[in-house]
Design an enzyme around this catalytic site. Sequence first.
Site, PDB file in Angstrom:
ATOM      1  N   GLY A  97       0.850  -1.187   0.000  1.00 45.99           N
ATOM      2  CA  GLY A  97       0.000   0.000   0.000  1.00 45.99           C
ATOM      3  C   GLY A  97       0.881   1.231   0.000  1.00 45.99           C
ATOM      4  O   GLY A  97       2.045   1.180   0.414  1.00 45.99           O
ATOM      5  N   GLY A 145       0.327  -4.772   0.895  1.00 53.30           N
ATOM      6  CA  GLY A 145      -0.898  -4.629   0.111  1.00 53.30           C
ATOM      7  C   GLY A 145      -0.919  -5.454  -1.153  1.00 53.30           C
ATOM      8  O   GLY A 145      -1.983  -5.861  -1.623  1.00 53.30           O
ATOM      9  N   GLU A 168       5.715  -5.279   7.968  1.00 48.55           N
ATOM     10  CA  GLU A 168       5.026  -4.183   8.663  1.00 48.55           C
ATOM     11  C   GLU A 168       5.506  -3.900  10.081  1.00 48.55           C
ATOM     12  O   GLU A 168       5.387  -2.771  10.556  1.00 48.55           O
ATOM     13  CB  GLU A 168       3.514  -4.447   8.677  1.00 48.55           C
ATOM     14  CG  GLU A 168       2.839  -4.310   7.320  1.00 48.55           C
ATOM     15  CD  GLU A 168       2.960  -5.559   6.453  1.00 48.55           C
ATOM     16  OE1 GLU A 168       2.460  -5.539   5.326  1.00 48.55           O
ATOM     17  OE2 GLU A 168       3.568  -6.558   6.893  1.00 48.55           O
ATOM     18  N   ASP A 176      -1.198  -6.796   7.777  1.00 46.81           N
ATOM     19  CA  ASP A 176      -2.650  -6.687   7.606  1.00 46.81           C
ATOM     20  C   ASP A 176      -3.115  -7.339   6.304  1.00 46.81           C
ATOM     21  O   ASP A 176      -2.608  -8.373   5.930  1.00 46.81           O
ATOM     22  CB  ASP A 176      -3.085  -5.222   7.721  1.00 46.81           C
ATOM     23  CG  ASP A 176      -2.541  -4.332   6.613  1.00 46.81           C
ATOM     24  OD1 ASP A 176      -1.489  -4.674   6.027  1.00 46.81           O
ATOM     25  OD2 ASP A 176      -3.159  -3.285   6.325  1.00 46.81           O
TER      26      ASP A 176
END
Length: 385
Positions: A97, A145, A168, A176
Site C-alpha cells: 500500500g 498490500g 510491517e 494486515d
Amino acid sequence: MGLQQVWRLMSRFNSFKRTNIILQHLRMSKHTDAVEVLLERKGCAGVITLNRPKFLNALNLSMIRHIYPQLKNWEQDPETFLIIIKGAGGKAFCAGGDIRAISEAGGANQKIAQDFFREEYMLNNAIGSCRKPYVALIHGITMGGGVGLSVHGQFRVATEKSLFAMPETAIGLFPDVGGGYFLPRLQGELGYFLALTGFRLKGRDVYVAGIATHFVDSEKLGMLEEDLLALKAPSKENIADVLDAYHAKSKIDQDKSFILEEHMDKINSWFSANTVEQIVENLQQDGSSFALEQLKVINKMSPTSLKITLRQLKEGSSKTLQEVLTMEYRLSQACMGGHDFYEGVRAVLIDKDQSPKWKPADLKEVTDEDLNNYFKSLGSNDLKF
C-alpha cells in the site's frame, strides 16, 4: 478582404491550432499519468494491470476504487470466465500500500486513513470470495498490500523473480490485508516467523511456503497469459490444467531446497510460544547464529507491533477471512491514532535513517491493557461487509 486581414486570420488560426495541439498533448499526458490501473476485457478474461511501475505499483485509494467495482462487474458478467491481475514494469507485482501517502495524510486527516484501510480490506474480501477463478501473476516484489491483492485468490503464480515479505512490524504496523488469516495457516509456525521478522522469501520458495499455488519461469509468463486468454468458456479445472502444465515444465531452482528447510524444526519450536517475550527467550537460549540473527531483527521492530501481530495471528487462526479483516480494521485505526506508525514511516521511508524511536521502546512496557485497546470494537465505525 485585404491581404493583411488574411494574414491576421491565418496567424490567429495557426495560433489556435497550436494551442489546441498543446492542450491535446497536456490532456494525453495527464490521462497517461492518471491511468494507475488498467482494466481490460481480453479473450475470456478480465485483466487488471497495476500501472505505477515507477512506484513499484504501490496501491493507493484511487486504484482500489477502480478495481473493486470492476471486479464485482466481471464476477456477474457471464462472458467473463476468469480474472487475471498483474503488475506493469517487470520489477514488481505490487510493493504494498502507498504507506507514505497514508502516513502523510493520516496525520492531518484521519478520514483518508479510515477510507483507505476500509476500502482496501473490502477489496481483499471481494478477492477472497470471488466466484470467478482469480489468477494473480506475482512476478517481482510482492509485499504488504500486494499480498492482499493476490494471496486470497484461487491461483497465485510465482516466478524466479518473485520476492515476498510482510515487513510491517518494522514500520509500527502489523501484517494486515488478511495476514491474520493466511499466515497462521502456513506450515507449522512459518507464518508467525514471517510476520514477526519480515523475513523475505524469493523465487520458488514463495511457492514452497504456500504463498503461491504455482511456479512458472518468468520468460514463459507472457505465453501462459496468452494461453489462459485463448481458452473458450473455461471451467476452473481448465484453468488449473493450463497452470499445472506450465508449473510442471518449469525447471529453475527445481532441485533447490527451501531456504528455511534446515531451520523449520527450530522455527516451529521457537515461534510456538504464546508471548513475544517467550519467543525472544527461546532465541536467546538457542544461541545459534540463525537464532541470534532473528533476535537481532526482532529487537529492531516496534514492540507494540510485535505484540499486536502475535495476538492478531493467534486470534486469526480460528476466524473467517471477514472476521479477520474486521479485527484488522480496528487495529489499523488504533495504529493511526498512535505513535509508532508515523515514526516507523519516518525512519524507513522518509528520512531513511533506519533508527526509529519506538514508544514504548521495550516489550515489557507494552501491557495487556494497552493491547486490549488496539483490539476494541469501533461500534458503528466497525468494518461491515
